[in-house]
Design an enzyme around this catalytic site. Structure first.
Site, PDB file in Angstrom:
ATOM      1  N   ASP A  52     -15.593  56.455   3.172  1.00  0.00           N
ATOM      2  CA  ASP A  52     -15.507  55.072   2.693  1.00  0.00           C
ATOM      3  C   ASP A  52     -14.530  55.090   1.514  1.00  0.00           C
ATOM      4  OD1 ASP A  52     -15.735  52.533   1.714  1.00  0.00           O
ATOM      5  OD2 ASP A  52     -17.809  52.904   0.890  1.00  0.00           O
ATOM      6  N   ASN A  87     -13.074  52.710  -0.198  1.00  0.00           N
ATOM      7  CA  ASN A  87     -13.042  51.462  -1.295  1.00  0.00           C
ATOM      8  C   ASN A  87     -14.298  50.972  -1.879  1.00  0.00           C
ATOM      9  OD1 ASN A  87     -13.796  50.388   0.969  1.00  0.00           O
ATOM     10  ND2 ASN A  87     -12.434  48.622   1.119  1.00  0.00           N
ATOM     11  N   ASP A  99     -17.141  49.866  -0.260  1.00  0.00           N
ATOM     12  CA  ASP A  99     -18.060  48.698   0.166  1.00  0.00           C
ATOM     13  C   ASP A  99     -19.200  49.433   1.074  1.00  0.00           C
ATOM     14  OD1 ASP A  99     -16.491  49.610   2.576  1.00  0.00           O
ATOM     15  OD2 ASP A  99     -15.670  47.941   2.875  1.00  0.00           O
ATOM     16  N   ASP A 103     -13.561  53.973   6.482  1.00  0.00           N
ATOM     17  CA  ASP A 103     -12.386  53.022   6.635  1.00  0.00           C
ATOM     18  C   ASP A 103     -11.380  54.198   6.932  1.00  0.00           C
ATOM     19  OD1 ASP A 103     -11.490  53.946   4.183  1.00  0.00           O
ATOM     20  OD2 ASP A 103     -13.091  52.350   3.500  1.00  0.00           O
ATOM     21  N   ASP A 116      -9.287  54.194  21.152  1.00  0.00           N
ATOM     22  CA  ASP A 116     -10.363  53.753  22.030  1.00  0.00           C
ATOM     23  C   ASP A 116      -9.840  52.363  22.463  1.00  0.00           C
ATOM     24  OD1 ASP A 116     -13.021  53.403  23.117  1.00  0.00           O
ATOM     25  OD2 ASP A 116     -13.884  54.634  21.595  1.00  0.00           O
ATOM     26  N   ASP A 162     -13.098  52.768  27.489  1.00  0.00           N
ATOM     27  CA  ASP A 162     -14.747  52.500  27.510  1.00  0.00           C
ATOM     28  C   ASP A 162     -15.080  52.027  28.730  1.00  0.00           C
ATOM     29  OD1 ASP A 162     -16.859  52.214  25.462  1.00  0.00           O
ATOM     30  OD2 ASP A 162     -16.747  50.259  26.168  1.00  0.00           O
ATOM     31  N   GLU A 170     -13.980  56.925  30.109  1.00  0.00           N
ATOM     32  CA  GLU A 170     -15.599  56.978  30.113  1.00  0.00           C
ATOM     33  C   GLU A 170     -16.106  56.328  31.339  1.00  0.00           C
ATOM     34  OE1 GLU A 170     -19.541  55.723  27.381  1.00  0.00           O
ATOM     35  OE2 GLU A 170     -18.069  54.160  27.911  1.00  0.00           O
ATOM     36  N   HIS A 195     -20.952  59.266  19.875  1.00  0.00           N
ATOM     37  CA  HIS A 195     -21.374  58.313  19.004  1.00  0.00           C
ATOM     38  C   HIS A 195     -22.637  57.417  19.778  1.00  0.00           C
ATOM     39  CE1 HIS A 195     -18.716  56.186  21.577  1.00  0.00           C
ATOM     40  NE2 HIS A 195     -19.245  55.024  21.416  1.00  0.00           N
ATOM     41  N   ASP A 196     -22.866  57.816  20.838  1.00  0.00           N
ATOM     42  CA  ASP A 196     -23.910  57.209  21.741  1.00  0.00           C
ATOM     43  C   ASP A 196     -25.119  58.018  22.067  1.00  0.00           C
ATOM     44  OD1 ASP A 196     -22.360  54.706  22.092  1.00  0.00           O
ATOM     45  OD2 ASP A 196     -21.375  55.559  23.956  1.00  0.00           O
TER      46      ASP A 196
HETATM   47  C1  GLC Z   1     -19.442  52.655  25.700  1.00  0.00           C
HETATM   48  C2  GLC Z   1     -19.363  52.800  24.159  1.00  0.00           C
HETATM   49  C3  GLC Z   1     -20.487  52.267  23.544  1.00  0.00           C
HETATM   50  C4  GLC Z   1     -20.573  50.752  23.794  1.00  0.00           C
HETATM   51  C5  GLC Z   1     -20.431  50.525  25.111  1.00  0.00           C
HETATM   52  C6  GLC Z   1     -20.100  49.224  25.253  1.00  0.00           C
HETATM   53  O1  GLC Z   1     -20.347  53.336  26.277  1.00  0.00           O
HETATM   54  O2  GLC Z   1     -19.466  54.263  23.864  1.00  0.00           O
HETATM   55  O3  GLC Z   1     -20.561  52.666  22.374  1.00  0.00           O
HETATM   56  O4  GLC Z   1     -21.729  50.092  23.420  1.00  0.00           O
HETATM   57  O5  GLC Z   1     -19.362  51.186  25.988  1.00  0.00           O
HETATM   58  O6  GLC Z   1     -18.729  48.706  25.064  1.00  0.00           O
HETATM   59 CA    CA Z   2     -14.580  51.041   3.108  1.00  0.00          CA
END
Ligand code: GLC
Ligand code: CA
Length: 569
Positions: A30, A32, A34, A38, A107, A215, A274, A346-347
């Site tokens: 981060d 700035n 908040d 970013d 992405d 995605d 994905e 991230h999932d």
């Molecule tokens: C994909 C992404 C996930 C998101 C989902 C809906 O699986 O990796 O984070 O919630 O698609 O876009």
């Molecule tokens: Ca920020």
């Protein structure tokens, strides 16, 4: 013996010899104050990625978004959310990457938009709106009262709990959303939708990006009849997936996209799709270079093995099943297509907690998991913090969680009588928030993430485990990843060698060989708390082999130990 194939860095298939680092911008740095990561924050930390040695950065979505699903609900595909910065900040980041010899992958969330995207705003305004058919609108089920429970056009459930349909008062019809109600699904049957999405891709390619992560792209072709799905015993909704997973026109759509956007582009790109639920047979088609669809897919078989009735119903991992699955993909994509290799994103919960050990053996287990994964054939992905061996976080209260999937699951389970303590335990093991805590850069109170309280709590473990400490310690998980990435760059057997699984029935040891031109690697991983002496067919031949990565020598392994041996025939 396999013939030597020269690495293809400058050529069209540069991604075959690359390692990708995934950045989740809101949790990286981060700049700035908040509390939210970013783009300038990412740019300020590029030396960390350069030190790791990765070739490519995949940036999770930074587009304007109401952030209902942390940016996977896009309201404008061709701009940057002010929360993350500006287009100029994105250009700065891309330039910083280029200066360090790295590439940038964006992405693309094309299965759905945000409900605040102007396309959907226009679509929902009237049944005769010009963009009405850009989304999936349907009347209530015949014989029901629109807007009442059970009146949804079909019985599909949303991935984020509840029905996959939301009733819209304005026109008295429902729209389809496989994810949240703020993520209406785009109707790819409409050619204008596809052309608009192609334009988005051209916009980013013209700006200099090197590729895309698409995605849930195997969800975009639906059976337009949208039939009811089967209802599993005890389930509240039907399973719609047979009607949208790798649906009727998916290969056609991806080929069109390649023909219209990727092929005419000057610089060679990388496209990874994905694809939850994708089968090996389909993945062969998707990634066969002659078919011109995508370069590789993210498949989910290996991360679904420890799930029961749902992802929340965690089961112990059977190592034999994991080996059988990953080796089947290795063999299945050996002559055609290409694998992506990942434990984390991230999932997913943190792999060291899930497949390894996050107590006294955490560092050993994190290194061993890295060794096993990175020595497979395919393109490895390192998710931020994985290179530090970060473990799951033990959030104590539902209010600590931020993720829509986790919060919806908690609310729905409690509404149906579940014990809150049991559901919290499920979240602690499985929630996507495990991967989304702020990146720990140092041992200061804010972990070096920023100057204020972050949007999601920092893991207190940052005092011990952080990037600064990892760089200073030659035995850290970070330097282990760095060595694995360097090995892939230096030894062609890692990129191009063949793959043979050994000890398929051993419940504790992961073992395989890679061979190319008389060079042979033996890769070993101990998935257990006890030392082990694997019964390899020709273990004597490996006694004096060079140890190229890992600790110890020969084939015997300490708890959670991993090792790569090398010999030349
Ligand atoms: C994909 C992404 C996930 C998101 C989902 C809906 O699986 O990796 O984070 O919630 O698609 O876009
Ligand atoms: Ca920020």
């Amino acid at each position: 013996m396999t013939r030597h194939v020269a690495p293809d860095h400058g050529g069209r298939q540069w991604w075959k010899s690359s390692v990708v680092s995934q950045i989740y911008p809101r949790s990286f740095a981060d700049s700035n104050g908040d509390g939210i990561g970013d783009l300038p924050g990412v740019t300020s930390r590029l030396d960390h990625l350069a030190a790791l040695g990765v070739d490519v950065v995949w940036l999770s979505p930074v587009y304007p978004s109401p952030q209902d699903d942390n940016g996977y609900d896009v309201a404008d595909y061709c701009d940057i959310d002010p929360m993350f910065g500006t287009l100029a900040d994105l250009d700065d980041l891309a330039a910083g990457l280029r200066a360090r010899g790295m590439k940038l992958v964006m992405d693309l969330v094309f299965n759905h938009t945000s409900d605040e995207h102007p396309w959907f705003v226009e679509s929902r305004a009237a049944t005769d709106s010009a963009r009405r058919d850009w989304y999936w609108w349907r009347p209530a089920r015949p014989g029901t009262t629109p807007g009442t429970p059970g009146a949804e056009p079909n019985n599909w459930g949303s991935v984020f709990s509840g029905p996959a349909w939301t009733f819209d008062e304005t026109t008295g019809e429902y729209y389809l959303h496989l994810f949240s109600r703020k993520q209406p699904d785009l109707n790819w049957e409409h050619p204008d939708v596809r052309h608009a999405l192609h334009d988005v891709m051209r916009f980013w390619l013209d700006r200099g990006v090197d590729g895309f992560r698409m995605d849930v792209v195997n969800f975009v072709s639906k059976d337009p009849a949208l039939p009811d799905g089967l209802v599993a015993p005890g389930a509240r909704f039907g399973d719609g997936s047979p009607h949208f997973l790798s649906g009727p026109r998916i290969h056609e759509f991806l080929q069109e996209l390649h023909r219209e956007v990727i092929a005419p582009h000057q610089r060679p790109t990388m496209v990874v799709g994905e694809m939850p639920g994708v089968t090996l047979e389909d993945a062969r088609r998707f990634t066969d270079p002659d078919r011109r669809e995508v370069d590789m897919v993210f498949q989910f078989e290996h991360v679904d093995l420890d799930a029961g009735a749902s992802k929340w119903d965690a089961r112990p991992l059977d190592l034999r099943a994991l080996k059988a699955s990953l080796s089947r993909w290795q063999v299945g994509l050996a002559d055609r297509g290409w694998n992506s290799l990942y434990w984390n994103n991230h999932d997913q919960p943190r792999a060291v907690s899930r497949f390894g050990h996050d107590g006294e053996h955490r560092v050993m287990a994190a290194k061993m998991l890295a060794t096993v994964l990175h020595l497979h054939r395919g393109t490895p992905y390192v998710y931020q913090g994985e290179e530090l061996g970060l473990a799951n976080v033990a959030f104590g209260h539902i209010d600590d969680f931020r993720d829509i999937e986790s919060r919806n699951h908690y609310a729905e389970a409690l509404a149906h009588g579940a014990d809150p303590a049991v559901v919290l335990e499920q979240l602690r093991a499985r929630s996507r928030d495990n991967a989304r805590t702020p990146m720990p850069w140092d041992d200061s109170p804010t972990g070096g993430f920023g100057s204020t309280r972050p949007w999601i709590a920092l893991d207190p473990g940052h005092r011990r485990t952080n990037a600064g400490a990892a760089l200073d310690d030659p035995d850290s998980v970070f330097h282990h990843y760095r060595r694995l990435i360097a090995l892939r760059r230096d030894d062609p057997v890692v990129v191009h060698g063949d793959f043979t699984l050994l000890l398929a029935d051993d419940p504790q040891v992961y073992a395989f060989t890679r061979r190319l031109d008389g060079v042979e690697l033996l890769v070993l991983g101990n998935f257990g708390d006890d030392p082990v002496e694997p019964a390899l067919p020709d273990d004597a031949a490996w006694t004096d082999a060079d140890v190229v990565v890992g600790t110890g020598s020969g084939v015997s392994l300490g708890p959670w130990e991993g090792r790569v041996l090398r010999r030349v025939h």
